[in-house]
Design a protein around this motif. Structure first.
Motif, PDB file in Angstrom:
ATOM      1  N   MET A   1     -32.840  44.209  -1.105  1.00 31.80           N
ATOM      2  CA  MET A   1     -33.713  43.807  -2.190  1.00 31.80           C
ATOM      3  C   MET A   1     -35.155  43.748  -1.680  1.00 31.80           C
ATOM      4  O   MET A   1     -35.424  43.187  -0.625  1.00 31.80           O
ATOM      5  N   LYS A   2     -36.044  44.345  -2.444  1.00 32.47           N
ATOM      6  CA  LYS A   2     -37.445  44.375  -2.020  1.00 32.47           C
ATOM      7  C   LYS A   2     -38.110  43.009  -2.208  1.00 32.47           C
ATOM      8  O   LYS A   2     -37.898  42.335  -3.202  1.00 32.47           O
ATOM      9  N   GLN A   3     -38.905  42.650  -1.231  1.00 27.91           N
ATOM     10  CA  GLN A   3     -39.733  41.451  -1.313  1.00 27.91           C
ATOM     11  C   GLN A   3     -41.142  41.935  -1.644  1.00 27.91           C
ATOM     12  O   GLN A   3     -41.830  42.454  -0.782  1.00 27.91           O
ATOM     13  N   ARG A   4     -41.523  41.785  -2.876  1.00 27.71           N
ATOM     14  CA  ARG A   4     -42.811  42.309  -3.334  1.00 27.71           C
ATOM     15  C   ARG A   4     -43.967  41.492  -2.785  1.00 27.71           C
ATOM     16  O   ARG A   4     -43.912  40.269  -2.724  1.00 27.71           O
ATOM     17  N   GLY A   5     -45.025  42.205  -2.423  1.00 25.65           N
ATOM     18  CA  GLY A   5     -46.236  41.573  -1.939  1.00 25.65           C
ATOM     19  C   GLY A   5     -47.224  41.332  -3.074  1.00 25.65           C
ATOM     20  O   GLY A   5     -46.996  41.700  -4.229  1.00 25.65           O
ATOM     21  N   GLN A   6     -48.325  40.736  -2.743  1.00 25.90           N
ATOM     22  CA  GLN A   6     -49.358  40.393  -3.722  1.00 25.90           C
ATOM     23  C   GLN A   6     -49.902  41.623  -4.444  1.00 25.90           C
ATOM     24  O   GLN A   6     -50.174  41.586  -5.641  1.00 25.90           O
ATOM     25  N   LEU A  25     -35.857  56.551   3.378  1.00 26.44           N
ATOM     26  CA  LEU A  25     -36.192  57.540   4.400  1.00 26.44           C
ATOM     27  C   LEU A  25     -35.175  57.483   5.537  1.00 26.44           C
ATOM     28  O   LEU A  25     -34.456  56.493   5.700  1.00 26.44           O
ATOM     29  N   ASP A  26     -35.131  58.539   6.338  1.00 24.83           N
ATOM     30  CA  ASP A  26     -34.196  58.614   7.460  1.00 24.83           C
ATOM     31  C   ASP A  26     -34.358  57.469   8.448  1.00 24.83           C
ATOM     32  O   ASP A  26     -33.405  57.085   9.118  1.00 24.83           O
ATOM     33  N   ASN A  27     -35.561  56.912   8.537  1.00 24.31           N
ATOM     34  CA  ASN A  27     -35.830  55.844   9.503  1.00 24.31           C
ATOM     35  C   ASN A  27     -35.475  54.453   8.972  1.00 24.31           C
ATOM     36  O   ASN A  27     -35.727  53.459   9.621  1.00 24.31           O
ATOM     37  N   GLY A  28     -34.905  54.381   7.761  1.00 28.18           N
ATOM     38  CA  GLY A  28     -34.510  53.099   7.194  1.00 28.18           C
ATOM     39  C   GLY A  28     -35.514  52.491   6.240  1.00 28.18           C
ATOM     40  O   GLY A  28     -35.188  51.576   5.488  1.00 28.18           O
ATOM     41  N   CYS A  29     -36.753  52.985   6.258  1.00 27.56           N
ATOM     42  CA  CYS A  29     -37.764  52.490   5.323  1.00 27.56           C
ATOM     43  C   CYS A  29     -37.430  52.952   3.906  1.00 27.56           C
ATOM     44  O   CYS A  29     -36.808  53.983   3.708  1.00 27.56           O
ATOM     45  N   THR A  30     -37.851  52.175   2.942  1.00 25.68           N
ATOM     46  CA  THR A  30     -37.702  52.522   1.536  1.00 25.68           C
ATOM     47  C   THR A  30     -39.091  52.691   0.943  1.00 25.68           C
ATOM     48  O   THR A  30     -39.988  51.913   1.241  1.00 25.68           O
ATOM     49  N   ILE A  31     -39.235  53.728   0.121  1.00 24.04           N
ATOM     50  CA  ILE A  31     -40.502  53.909  -0.580  1.00 24.04           C
ATOM     51  C   ILE A  31     -40.273  53.653  -2.067  1.00 24.04           C
ATOM     52  O   ILE A  31     -39.200  53.923  -2.609  1.00 24.04           O
ATOM     53  N   GLY A  54     -36.272  45.113   3.373  1.00 23.52           N
ATOM     54  CA  GLY A  54     -36.977  44.989   2.109  1.00 23.52           C
ATOM     55  C   GLY A  54     -38.332  44.316   2.201  1.00 23.52           C
ATOM     56  O   GLY A  54     -38.977  44.056   1.184  1.00 23.52           O
ATOM     57  N   ARG A  55     -38.787  44.053   3.427  1.00 30.68           N
ATOM     58  CA  ARG A  55     -40.103  43.418   3.607  1.00 30.68           C
ATOM     59  C   ARG A  55     -41.201  44.468   3.451  1.00 30.68           C
ATOM     60  O   ARG A  55     -41.064  45.590   3.941  1.00 30.68           O
ATOM     61  N   PRO A  56     -42.289  44.101   2.781  1.00 28.12           N
ATOM     62  CA  PRO A  56     -43.363  45.087   2.578  1.00 28.12           C
ATOM     63  C   PRO A  56     -44.087  45.420   3.883  1.00 28.12           C
ATOM     64  O   PRO A  56     -44.483  44.531   4.624  1.00 28.12           O
ATOM     65  N   LEU A  57     -44.188  46.711   4.153  1.00 30.72           N
ATOM     66  CA  LEU A  57     -44.986  47.203   5.280  1.00 30.72           C
ATOM     67  C   LEU A  57     -46.358  47.644   4.791  1.00 30.72           C
ATOM     68  O   LEU A  57     -47.338  47.530   5.504  1.00 30.72           O
ATOM     69  N   SER A  58     -46.390  48.159   3.575  1.00 34.56           N
ATOM     70  CA  SER A  58     -47.648  48.630   2.980  1.00 34.56           C
ATOM     71  C   SER A  58     -47.468  48.682   1.468  1.00 34.56           C
ATOM     72  O   SER A  58     -46.427  49.121   0.977  1.00 34.56           O
ATOM     73  N   GLU A  59     -48.467  48.227   0.756  1.00 35.52           N
ATOM     74  CA  GLU A  59     -48.504  48.352  -0.697  1.00 35.52           C
ATOM     75  C   GLU A  59     -49.924  48.729  -1.100  1.00 35.52           C
ATOM     76  O   GLU A  59     -50.881  48.129  -0.623  1.00 35.52           O
ATOM     77  N   GLU A  60     -50.028  49.738  -1.960  1.00 35.22           N
ATOM     78  CA  GLU A  60     -51.325  50.180  -2.453  1.00 35.22           C
ATOM     79  C   GLU A  60     -51.253  50.339  -3.972  1.00 35.22           C
ATOM     80  O   GLU A  60     -50.280  50.892  -4.480  1.00 35.22           O
ATOM     81  N   GLY A  61     -52.265  49.864  -4.645  1.00 35.11           N
ATOM     82  CA  GLY A  61     -52.363  50.054  -6.081  1.00 35.11           C
ATOM     83  C   GLY A  61     -53.627  50.837  -6.392  1.00 35.11           C
ATOM     84  O   GLY A  61     -54.699  50.513  -5.887  1.00 35.11           O
ATOM     85  N   PHE A  62     -53.487  51.870  -7.181  1.00 32.00           N
ATOM     86  CA  PHE A  62     -54.626  52.708  -7.575  1.00 32.00           C
ATOM     87  C   PHE A  62     -54.856  52.519  -9.072  1.00 32.00           C
ATOM     88  O   PHE A  62     -53.992  52.877  -9.881  1.00 32.00           O
ATOM     89  N   ASP A  63     -55.986  51.952  -9.441  1.00 38.93           N
ATOM     90  CA  ASP A  63     -56.304  51.715 -10.849  1.00 38.93           C
ATOM     91  C   ASP A  63     -56.651  52.995 -11.594  1.00 38.93           C
ATOM     92  O   ASP A  63     -56.510  53.054 -12.809  1.00 38.93           O
ATOM     93  N   LYS A  64     -57.110  53.999 -10.858  1.00 38.58           N
ATOM     94  CA  LYS A  64     -57.477  55.273 -11.486  1.00 38.58           C
ATOM     95  C   LYS A  64     -57.101  56.427 -10.574  1.00 38.58           C
ATOM     96  O   LYS A  64     -57.331  56.371  -9.366  1.00 38.58           O
ATOM     97  N   ARG A  65     -56.535  57.461 -11.172  1.00 41.74           N
ATOM     98  CA  ARG A  65     -56.289  58.734 -10.495  1.00 41.74           C
ATOM     99  C   ARG A  65     -56.961  59.790 -11.368  1.00 41.74           C
ATOM    100  O   ARG A  65     -56.307  60.486 -12.139  1.00 41.74           O
ATOM    101  N   PRO A  66     -58.284  59.885 -11.267  1.00 40.39           N
ATOM    102  CA  PRO A  66     -59.057  60.749 -12.167  1.00 40.39           C
ATOM    103  C   PRO A  66     -58.560  62.195 -12.176  1.00 40.39           C
ATOM    104  O   PRO A  66     -58.320  62.799 -11.131  1.00 40.39           O
TER     105      PRO A  66
END
Length: 98
Positions: A1-6, A25-31, A54-66
């Motif tokens: 279960m994913k633990q969502r970050g801020q 992914l093959d290395n066990g990470c989930t995207i 399920g711990r977050p390693l990286s999270e990115e939010g993009f408000d615009k993808r022009p």
């Protein structure tokens, strides 16, 4: 279960329709890549990388993808997430002394 970050919770809006791509992914990470149209019509993107617990390693939010459709943004996000996931697993392995 994913633990969502801020970043995820700041990006999340359950009222907006979105498309999702989850992959282990093959290395066990989930995207987790999500794309949506904002109320203003802008394409928005979320890219999350999680370790095998399920711990977050990286999270990115993009408000615009022009200039990008939801499909194009999703494809870019998946490729970006895979790259980050591979790099994150190398970094975690080094920290653990592997």
């Amino acid at each position: 279960m994913k633990q969502r970050g801020q970043t995820f919770w700041e990006w999340a809006d359950p009222d907006l329709h979105h498309r999702t791509h989850d992959e282990k992914l093959d290395n066990g990470c989930t995207i987790d890549v999500q794309v949506r149209l904002a109320r203003t019509g802008e394409t928005q993107l979320f890219v999350g990388i999680y370790d095998e617990l399920g711990r977050p390693l990286s999270e990115e939010g993009f408000d615009k993808r022009p200039g990008e459709t939801m499909t194009r943004a999703l494809h870019w996000g998946v490729a970006h997430a895979r790259q980050l996931g591979r790099a994150a697993s190398v970094s975690v392995a080094k920290q653990r002394g592997m």
